[in-house]
Design a protein around this motif. Sequence first.
Motif, PDB file in Angstrom:
ATOM      1  N   VAL A 126     -38.585  12.329 -16.122  1.00 22.95           N
ATOM      2  CA  VAL A 126     -38.561  13.791 -16.095  1.00 22.95           C
ATOM      3  C   VAL A 126     -38.379  14.226 -14.646  1.00 22.95           C
ATOM      4  O   VAL A 126     -39.188  13.891 -13.781  1.00 22.95           O
ATOM      5  CB  VAL A 126     -39.863  14.410 -16.661  1.00 22.95           C
ATOM      6  N   CYS A 127     -37.301  14.957 -14.388  1.00 26.48           N
ATOM      7  CA  CYS A 127     -37.091  15.534 -13.063  1.00 26.48           C
ATOM      8  C   CYS A 127     -37.839  16.863 -13.033  1.00 26.48           C
ATOM      9  O   CYS A 127     -37.780  17.636 -13.990  1.00 26.48           O
ATOM     10  CB  CYS A 127     -35.601  15.751 -12.803  1.00 26.48           C
ATOM     11  N   TRP A 128     -38.560  17.111 -11.931  1.00 23.57           N
ATOM     12  CA  TRP A 128     -39.440  18.268 -11.863  1.00 23.57           C
ATOM     13  C   TRP A 128     -39.329  18.934 -10.506  1.00 23.57           C
ATOM     14  O   TRP A 128     -39.424  18.290  -9.471  1.00 23.57           O
ATOM     15  CB  TRP A 128     -40.870  17.807 -12.123  1.00 23.57           C
ATOM     16  N   ASN A 129     -39.134  20.247 -10.538  1.00 23.11           N
ATOM     17  CA  ASN A 129     -39.174  21.050  -9.327  1.00 23.11           C
ATOM     18  C   ASN A 129     -40.514  21.782  -9.326  1.00 23.11           C
ATOM     19  O   ASN A 129     -40.687  22.756 -10.052  1.00 23.11           O
ATOM     20  CB  ASN A 129     -38.023  22.059  -9.318  1.00 23.11           C
ATOM     21  N   PRO A 130     -41.491  21.313  -8.545  1.00 29.20           N
ATOM     22  CA  PRO A 130     -42.805  21.937  -8.566  1.00 29.20           C
ATOM     23  C   PRO A 130     -42.828  23.353  -7.981  1.00 29.20           C
ATOM     24  O   PRO A 130     -43.747  24.113  -8.249  1.00 29.20           O
ATOM     25  CB  PRO A 130     -43.686  21.003  -7.735  1.00 29.20           C
ATOM     26  N   ARG A 131     -41.820  23.728  -7.218  1.00 25.99           N
ATOM     27  CA  ARG A 131     -41.773  25.076  -6.655  1.00 25.99           C
ATOM     28  C   ARG A 131     -41.239  26.076  -7.667  1.00 25.99           C
ATOM     29  O   ARG A 131     -41.678  27.213  -7.717  1.00 25.99           O
ATOM     30  CB  ARG A 131     -40.913  25.111  -5.394  1.00 25.99           C
ATOM     31  N   GLY A 132     -40.251  25.658  -8.461  1.00 18.36           N
ATOM     32  CA  GLY A 132     -39.630  26.562  -9.424  1.00 18.36           C
ATOM     33  C   GLY A 132     -40.081  26.306 -10.845  1.00 18.36           C
ATOM     34  O   GLY A 132     -39.672  26.989 -11.769  1.00 18.36           O
ATOM     35  N   TRP A 133     -40.941  25.329 -11.019  1.00 19.97           N
ATOM     36  CA  TRP A 133     -41.464  24.950 -12.327  1.00 19.97           C
ATOM     37  C   TRP A 133     -40.367  24.757 -13.351  1.00 19.97           C
ATOM     38  O   TRP A 133     -40.400  25.316 -14.428  1.00 19.97           O
ATOM     39  CB  TRP A 133     -42.539  25.945 -12.770  1.00 19.97           C
ATOM     40  N   SER A 134     -39.386  23.943 -12.970  1.00 16.35           N
ATOM     41  CA  SER A 134     -38.372  23.555 -13.942  1.00 16.35           C
ATOM     42  C   SER A 134     -38.486  22.055 -14.170  1.00 16.35           C
ATOM     43  O   SER A 134     -38.819  21.293 -13.251  1.00 16.35           O
ATOM     44  CB  SER A 134     -36.973  23.939 -13.460  1.00 16.35           C
ATOM     45  N   TYR A 135     -38.250  21.664 -15.399  1.00 20.91           N
ATOM     46  CA  TYR A 135     -38.357  20.268 -15.824  1.00 20.91           C
ATOM     47  C   TYR A 135     -37.076  19.886 -16.537  1.00 20.91           C
ATOM     48  O   TYR A 135     -36.490  20.703 -17.247  1.00 20.91           O
ATOM     49  CB  TYR A 135     -39.509  20.094 -16.811  1.00 20.91           C
ATOM     50  N   ASP A 136     -36.657  18.640 -16.370  1.00 22.12           N
ATOM     51  CA  ASP A 136     -35.456  18.153 -17.037  1.00 22.12           C
ATOM     52  C   ASP A 136     -35.699  16.707 -17.473  1.00 22.12           C
ATOM     53  O   ASP A 136     -35.652  15.796 -16.647  1.00 22.12           O
ATOM     54  CB  ASP A 136     -34.269  18.247 -16.082  1.00 22.12           C
ATOM     55  N   PRO A 137     -35.990  16.478 -18.769  1.00 24.54           N
ATOM     56  CA  PRO A 137     -36.264  15.120 -19.241  1.00 24.54           C
ATOM     57  C   PRO A 137     -34.991  14.320 -19.499  1.00 24.54           C
ATOM     58  O   PRO A 137     -33.961  14.881 -19.891  1.00 24.54           O
ATOM     59  CB  PRO A 137     -37.029  15.351 -20.545  1.00 24.54           C
ATOM     60  N   HIS A 138     -35.076  13.025 -19.258  1.00 28.95           N
ATOM     61  CA  HIS A 138     -33.983  12.081 -19.509  1.00 28.95           C
ATOM     62  C   HIS A 138     -34.586  10.851 -20.181  1.00 28.95           C
ATOM     63  O   HIS A 138     -35.436  10.193 -19.581  1.00 28.95           O
ATOM     64  CB  HIS A 138     -33.296  11.679 -18.195  1.00 28.95           C
ATOM     65  N   PRO A 139     -34.152  10.514 -21.394  1.00 29.79           N
ATOM     66  CA  PRO A 139     -34.764   9.400 -22.134  1.00 29.79           C
ATOM     67  C   PRO A 139     -34.289   8.031 -21.655  1.00 29.79           C
ATOM     68  O   PRO A 139     -33.753   7.233 -22.419  1.00 29.79           O
ATOM     69  CB  PRO A 139     -34.346   9.679 -23.581  1.00 29.79           C
ATOM     70  N   VAL A 140     -34.480   7.769 -20.359  1.00 32.96           N
ATOM     71  CA  VAL A 140     -34.097   6.491 -19.744  1.00 32.96           C
ATOM     72  C   VAL A 140     -35.199   6.083 -18.775  1.00 32.96           C
ATOM     73  O   VAL A 140     -36.047   6.899 -18.421  1.00 32.96           O
ATOM     74  CB  VAL A 140     -32.747   6.594 -18.986  1.00 32.96           C
ATOM     75  N   GLY A 141     -35.173   4.840 -18.323  1.00 35.06           N
ATOM     76  CA  GLY A 141     -36.113   4.355 -17.328  1.00 35.06           C
ATOM     77  C   GLY A 141     -35.667   4.703 -15.917  1.00 35.06           C
ATOM     78  O   GLY A 141     -34.598   5.289 -15.706  1.00 35.06           O
ATOM     79  N   ALA A 142     -36.472   4.305 -14.946  1.00 39.34           N
ATOM     80  CA  ALA A 142     -36.226   4.641 -13.543  1.00 39.34           C
ATOM     81  C   ALA A 142     -34.881   4.117 -13.038  1.00 39.34           C
ATOM     82  O   ALA A 142     -34.087   4.869 -12.468  1.00 39.34           O
ATOM     83  CB  ALA A 142     -37.366   4.105 -12.674  1.00 39.34           C
ATOM     84  N   VAL A 143     -34.620   2.831 -13.221  1.00 42.29           N
ATOM     85  CA  VAL A 143     -33.377   2.256 -12.689  1.00 42.29           C
ATOM     86  C   VAL A 143     -32.167   2.811 -13.429  1.00 42.29           C
ATOM     87  O   VAL A 143     -31.154   3.143 -12.806  1.00 42.29           O
ATOM     88  CB  VAL A 143     -33.418   0.713 -12.731  1.00 42.29           C
ATOM     89  N   GLU A 144     -32.275   2.951 -14.739  1.00 41.78           N
ATOM     90  CA  GLU A 144     -31.144   3.510 -15.493  1.00 41.78           C
ATOM     91  C   GLU A 144     -30.873   4.953 -15.066  1.00 41.78           C
ATOM     92  O   GLU A 144     -29.724   5.371 -14.955  1.00 41.78           O
ATOM     93  CB  GLU A 144     -31.422   3.435 -16.991  1.00 41.78           C
ATOM     94  N   PHE A 145     -31.921   5.718 -14.803  1.00 41.81           N
ATOM     95  CA  PHE A 145     -31.730   7.073 -14.299  1.00 41.81           C
ATOM     96  C   PHE A 145     -31.019   7.040 -12.953  1.00 41.81           C
ATOM     97  O   PHE A 145     -30.060   7.771 -12.722  1.00 41.81           O
ATOM     98  CB  PHE A 145     -33.066   7.819 -14.153  1.00 41.81           C
TER      99      PHE A 145
END
Length: 178
Positions: A126-145
């Motif tokens: 999950v990519c997360w911008n803590p300042r703008g509170w936006s989240y973007d999930p990706h159903p993959v692992g760290a290296v695949e991402f």
Amino acid sequence: MTAFDDLTRLVPPPPNPLGAKGDWDEVEAALGVQLPADFKQLVRAYGAHHFAEFLTPLTPFAGRDLLVGPAKRLLEQERGFRDRYPEDSPYPFYPEPGGLLPWAGTDNGDRVCWLTAGKPDAWTVVCWNPRGWSYDPHPVGAVEFLVGWLSGRISTSVFPDATESAESAESVEFAEEG
């Protein structure tokens, strides 16, 4: 062919990576969770490598701990916002069950996290911008991402694509030289 093989073709590992070696058993005991195998392989090969001059894995073995300490403070740092704006906080935070656990950071202050639900090797990024509170999930692992982001096959609304990040870094370098 694995995602890690693809990564090493895209970005050859540095000969002496910074923060690549340490005791994973200690790290996992301190966190109270087992970490995905691909992340441990990533850190062993790359350490705190700065991918596309923008995204850096949070190795627990660099001069200062970038993984365990910040992870342990995450819930306390974010609890106030979540309590005030629960509709803007769709995920729990580590150490809550299934909580977000950051594994990389960007130059913009964004976090790349795992959603720690299920078995570690199946955690969602999950990519997360803590300042703008936006989240973007990706159903993959760290290296695949990382491979997908570096190759342009994965894009996120939270931060620029790798090619944009690299171009931005080159523009800054050119401006500093000029």
